[in-house]
Design a protein around this motif. Structure first.
Motif, PDB file in Angstrom:
ATOM      1  N   ARG A  70       0.843  -1.190   0.000  1.00 54.99           N
ATOM      2  CA  ARG A  70       0.000   0.000   0.000  1.00 54.99           C
ATOM      3  C   ARG A  70       0.885   1.248   0.000  1.00 54.99           C
ATOM      4  NH1 ARG A  70      -5.274  -0.657   2.126  1.00 54.99           N
ATOM      5  NH2 ARG A  70      -6.113  -2.560   1.198  1.00 54.99           N
ATOM      6  N   GLU A  71       0.380   2.293  -0.641  1.00 50.02           N
ATOM      7  CA  GLU A  71       1.049   3.611  -0.610  1.00 50.02           C
ATOM      8  C   GLU A  71       0.305   4.470   0.400  1.00 50.02           C
ATOM      9  OE1 GLU A  71       2.178   7.453  -3.396  1.00 50.02           O
ATOM     10  OE2 GLU A  71       1.285   5.663  -4.307  1.00 50.02           O
ATOM     11  N   ILE A  72       1.045   4.948   1.399  1.00 45.92           N
ATOM     12  CA  ILE A  72       0.437   5.748   2.461  1.00 45.92           C
ATOM     13  C   ILE A  72       1.279   7.014   2.636  1.00 45.92           C
ATOM     14  CG2 ILE A  72      -0.262   5.803   4.890  1.00 45.92           C
ATOM     15  CD1 ILE A  72      -0.288   2.742   4.826  1.00 45.92           C
ATOM     16  N   ASN A  73       0.617   8.139   2.419  1.00 50.63           N
ATOM     17  CA  ASN A  73       1.290   9.451   2.525  1.00 50.63           C
ATOM     18  C   ASN A  73       2.549   9.504   1.666  1.00 50.63           C
ATOM     19  OD1 ASN A  73      -0.673  10.288   4.381  1.00 50.63           O
ATOM     20  ND2 ASN A  73       0.568   9.622   6.153  1.00 50.63           N
ATOM     21  N   GLY A  74       2.485   8.904   0.478  1.00 50.58           N
ATOM     22  CA  GLY A  74       3.592   8.942  -0.464  1.00 50.58           C
ATOM     23  C   GLY A  74       4.657   7.897  -0.206  1.00 50.58           C
ATOM     24  N   GLU A  75       4.499   7.038   0.816  1.00 50.33           N
ATOM     25  CA  GLU A  75       5.471   5.995   1.122  1.00 50.33           C
ATOM     26  C   GLU A  75       4.834   4.624   0.885  1.00 50.33           C
ATOM     27  OE1 GLU A  75       8.587   6.280   1.978  1.00 50.33           O
ATOM     28  OE2 GLU A  75       8.643   8.479   2.139  1.00 50.33           O
ATOM     29  N   LEU A  76       5.686   3.661   0.461  1.00 46.71           N
ATOM     30  CA  LEU A  76       5.186   2.310   0.241  1.00 46.71           C
ATOM     31  C   LEU A  76       5.382   1.467   1.500  1.00 46.71           C
ATOM     32  CD1 LEU A  76       6.537   1.552  -3.368  1.00 46.71           C
ATOM     33  CD2 LEU A  76       4.205   2.190  -2.689  1.00 46.71           C
ATOM     34  N   TYR A  77       4.353   0.683   1.822  1.00 44.34           N
ATOM     35  CA  TYR A  77       4.398  -0.231   2.986  1.00 44.34           C
ATOM     36  C   TYR A  77       3.952  -1.620   2.536  1.00 44.34           C
ATOM     37  CZ  TYR A  77       4.707   3.933   5.954  1.00 44.34           C
ATOM     38  OH  TYR A  77       5.101   5.099   6.539  1.00 44.34           O
ATOM     39  N   ARG A  78       4.669  -2.605   3.046  1.00 44.42           N
ATOM     40  CA  ARG A  78       4.304  -3.992   2.741  1.00 44.42           C
ATOM     41  C   ARG A  78       3.668  -4.630   3.990  1.00 44.42           C
ATOM     42  NH1 ARG A  78       9.178  -7.400   2.130  1.00 44.42           N
ATOM     43  NH2 ARG A  78       8.682  -8.158   4.250  1.00 44.42           N
ATOM     44  N   PHE A  79       2.463  -5.145   3.803  1.00 40.88           N
ATOM     45  CA  PHE A  79       1.722  -5.807   4.905  1.00 40.88           C
ATOM     46  C   PHE A  79       1.782  -7.324   4.683  1.00 40.88           C
ATOM     47  CE2 PHE A  79       0.005  -1.575   4.605  1.00 40.88           C
ATOM     48  CZ  PHE A  79      -0.256  -1.198   5.916  1.00 40.88           C
ATOM     49  N   ASP A  80       2.565  -8.004   5.519  1.00 41.79           N
ATOM     50  CA  ASP A  80       2.597  -9.470   5.475  1.00 41.79           C
ATOM     51  C   ASP A  80       1.428 -10.024   6.300  1.00 41.79           C
ATOM     52  OD1 ASP A  80       4.894  -9.247   4.029  1.00 41.79           O
ATOM     53  OD2 ASP A  80       6.222  -9.547   5.758  1.00 41.79           O
ATOM     54  N   TYR A  81       0.762 -11.043   5.764  1.00 41.39           N
ATOM     55  CA  TYR A  81      -0.404 -11.592   6.478  1.00 41.39           C
ATOM     56  C   TYR A  81      -0.425 -13.116   6.330  1.00 41.39           C
ATOM     57  CZ  TYR A  81      -2.587 -11.968   1.859  1.00 41.39           C
ATOM     58  OH  TYR A  81      -2.854 -12.286   0.560  1.00 41.39           O
ATOM     59  N   SER A  82      -1.222 -13.731   7.190  1.00 41.11           N
ATOM     60  CA  SER A  82      -1.394 -15.186   7.176  1.00 41.11           C
ATOM     61  C   SER A  82      -2.891 -15.493   7.163  1.00 41.11           C
ATOM     62  CB  SER A  82      -0.737 -15.821   8.407  1.00 41.11           C
ATOM     63  OG  SER A  82      -1.053 -17.197   8.479  1.00 41.11           O
ATOM     64  N   THR A  83      -3.272 -16.566   6.433  1.00 40.72           N
ATOM     65  CA  THR A  83      -4.707 -16.959   6.354  1.00 40.72           C
ATOM     66  C   THR A  83      -5.029 -18.182   7.232  1.00 40.72           C
ATOM     67  OG1 THR A  83      -4.232 -18.338   4.425  1.00 40.72           O
ATOM     68  CG2 THR A  83      -4.921 -16.066   4.011  1.00 40.72           C
ATOM     69  N   ASP A  84      -4.104 -18.534   8.149  1.00 35.35           N
ATOM     70  CA  ASP A  84      -4.335 -19.726   8.975  1.00 35.35           C
ATOM     71  C   ASP A  84      -5.517 -19.559   9.909  1.00 35.35           C
ATOM     72  OD1 ASP A  84      -2.202 -20.875   7.761  1.00 35.35           O
ATOM     73  OD2 ASP A  84      -0.777 -20.430   9.391  1.00 35.35           O
ATOM     74  N   ASN A  85      -5.819 -18.345  10.308  1.00 37.27           N
ATOM     75  CA  ASN A  85      -6.894 -18.114  11.274  1.00 37.27           C
ATOM     76  C   ASN A  85      -8.262 -17.977  10.625  1.00 37.27           C
ATOM     77  OD1 ASN A  85      -5.106 -18.138  13.413  1.00 37.27           O
ATOM     78  ND2 ASN A  85      -4.692 -15.944  13.262  1.00 37.27           N
ATOM     79  N   ILE A  86      -8.309 -18.049   9.307  1.00 37.17           N
ATOM     80  CA  ILE A  86      -9.605 -17.991   8.637  1.00 37.17           C
ATOM     81  C   ILE A  86     -10.347 -19.297   8.890  1.00 37.17           C
ATOM     82  CG2 ILE A  86     -10.787 -17.780   6.421  1.00 37.17           C
ATOM     83  CD1 ILE A  86      -8.506 -16.066   5.443  1.00 37.17           C
ATOM     84  N   TYR A  87     -11.564 -19.198   9.316  1.00 34.75           N
ATOM     85  CA  TYR A  87     -12.346 -20.370   9.723  1.00 34.75           C
ATOM     86  C   TYR A  87     -12.517 -21.349   8.579  1.00 34.75           C
ATOM     87  CZ  TYR A  87     -16.205 -23.182  11.467  1.00 34.75           C
ATOM     88  OH  TYR A  87     -16.985 -24.223  11.873  1.00 34.75           O
ATOM     89  N   ASP A  88     -12.259 -22.636   8.885  1.00 31.48           N
ATOM     90  CA  ASP A  88     -12.431 -23.706   7.905  1.00 31.48           C
ATOM     91  C   ASP A  88     -13.550 -24.617   8.392  1.00 31.48           C
ATOM     92  OD1 ASP A  88     -12.316 -25.629   6.028  1.00 31.48           O
ATOM     93  OD2 ASP A  88     -10.214 -26.177   6.369  1.00 31.48           O
ATOM     94  N   ASN A  89     -14.702 -24.515   7.777  1.00 35.35           N
ATOM     95  CA  ASN A  89     -15.890 -25.261   8.210  1.00 35.35           C
ATOM     96  C   ASN A  89     -15.675 -26.773   8.103  1.00 35.35           C
ATOM     97  OD1 ASN A  89     -18.680 -25.533   8.994  1.00 35.35           O
ATOM     98  ND2 ASN A  89     -19.089 -26.092   6.871  1.00 35.35           N
TER      99      ASN A  89
END
Length: 410
Positions: free
Chosen positions: A85-104
């Motif tokens: 994402r670009e925020i206030n003219g700077e680039l930021y990288r958001f690392d995320y994990s999908t392990d906590n997404i509910y698996d029915n």
């Protein structure tokens, strides 16, 4: 057994219904989260960075975002999934994990495994009940009927089940004892019949002599007074002989008509008392008869424990039948030479002159009218006590009657 099968089928059907209902509820109310929930968290963090800077961000409360990296060396190389994402003219990288997404599918699998495990446990318990409880008991269903018909031939198979093994062994022992007693009774009846026939034959000889002497006297065949006295003495002697035979018949008809076997050994008074209290405590409470057990000093007694229990049970049953049902006491009077166990019951209806006869066979007092009984209970008690080298006696104490058993000390 058919009822057990019905119950088992019903339980399995109930488990199947619970199984189906649980899966239905999981599919209806536990649907997996739609969309990409990590994006919502990234948007919230981006707004927080735009307002307060990266230093204000706390990732400990984040469910999906694992790291935030500013633009720099190695910015585009990440081992995890990421969003830039670009925020206030700077680039930021958001690392995320999908392990906590509910698996029915995982939850459904877990619930199904738990339900299947519960169903297996119930099935195993039902099978255990059938094999170790119901089947051994089913072997006894026809035994009382067969015993009532006198069929004592078929033995029971012994079973090592901790629930019914000893019970089955006891029932088989009871069957064998009944068979042995019946054989002894038949043999005793045969001996008595032989004895009676023999005595009847023996009586004929002196009886014939008496008849001949009487006929001779009636016809005055012996006018000599001395001869007449001799004949009178002969008649008297023959009558004494007949009287002796009759005494043998009476003795044979009274003695040993019951098989009362006793195995004398040593036992504690506490074992005797505990057995009586365990049997009569609840029984007397149900009929609302007060049951009092006096204090006693535990001693080692001589005799047969089972037969001693039988003696006290006979006495207490008599107290229930012939007393007023208000109070029964188990007392332990002190005695130097032996150990006394007394049963005292209220409401004595026995007359004093009848007291000496209560231990006679087939004797029943005036207070026994309209009460079922054979007149053998106390007679058996005395015979058993004598075989255990003990004694039993009774006395009237005001409105109560006290029956006391005397046991020898070891």
């Amino acid at each position: 057994m058919k009822s057990f099968y019905k119950v088992s089928v019903v339980m399995l059907v109930v488990f199947a219904a619970v199984f189906a209902l649980a899966n239905l509820l999981l599919n209806v109310y536990c649907q997996p989260v739609n969309g990409r929930p990590y994006r919502v968290e990234i948007n919230r963090l981006a707004l927080q960075i735009a307002e307060s800077g990266l230093e204000s961000v706390d990732l400990s409360e984040c469910a999906y975002v694992t790291d935030i990296v500013e633009f720099g060396e190695g910015f585009y190389s990440s081992a995890d999934d990421c969003v830039i994402r670009e925020i206030n003219g700077e680039l930021y990288r958001f690392d995320y994990s999908t392990d906590n997404i509910y698996d029915n599918s995982v939850s459904v699998l877990i619930v199904n495994i738990v339900l299947c495990a519960a169903a297996v446990v119930v099935a195993v318990v039902l099978l255990y009940i059938r094999v170790h409880i119901l089947l051994p008991f089913e072997r006894l269903t026809s035994l009382p009927y067969e015993l009532s018909k006198g069929n004592l031939a078929a033995p029971l198979k012994e079973n090592k089940s901790r629930f019914f093994g000893k019970f089955l062994w006891g029932m088989d022992l009871l069957r064998e004892n009944i068979e042995q007693r019946r054989s002894r009774e038949l043999e005793l009846q045969r001996e008595r019949k032989t004895l009676l026939l023999s005595l009847s034959h023996d009586i004929k000889t002196p009886l014939s002599a008496i008849k001949l002497y009487a006929k001779a006297l009636s016809k005055n065949l012996y006018p000599d007074p001395k001869k007449q006295r001799e004949i009178a003495e002969s008649i008297n002697a023959k009558a004494d002989e007949i009287e002796g035979y009759l005494s043998e018949i009476v003795t044979a008809s009274r003695e040993d008509f019951l098989s009362l076997e006793v195995e004398n050994s040593e036992f504690y008074l506490s074992h005797l008392v505990e057995s009586i209290v365990a049997y009569y405590g609840e029984k007397l409470a149900l009929v609302k008869t007060e049951f009092v057990v006096g204090e006693y000093q535990n001693r080692l007694l001589l005799g047969d424990l089972d037969r001693s229990i039988e003696v006290l049970q006979n006495v207490i049953e008599n107290a229930l039948k012939y007393g007023d049902g208000t109070r029964i006491e188990l007392l332990f009077p002190k005695e130097d030479d032996g150990v006394l166990v007394a049963v005292k019951n209220s409401g004595c209806m026995l007359e004093a002159e009848e007291l000496p006869h209560i231990f006679e066979s087939f004797w029943r007092g005036k207070n026994s009218e309209n009460i079922n009984g054979s007149g053998l209970g106390l007679y058996i008690c005395r015979q058993l006590m004598h075989r255990m080298n003990g004694e039993i006696f009774a006395e009237i104490d005001g409105g109560d009657i006290v029956v006391t058993a005397v046991f020898g000390r070891a």
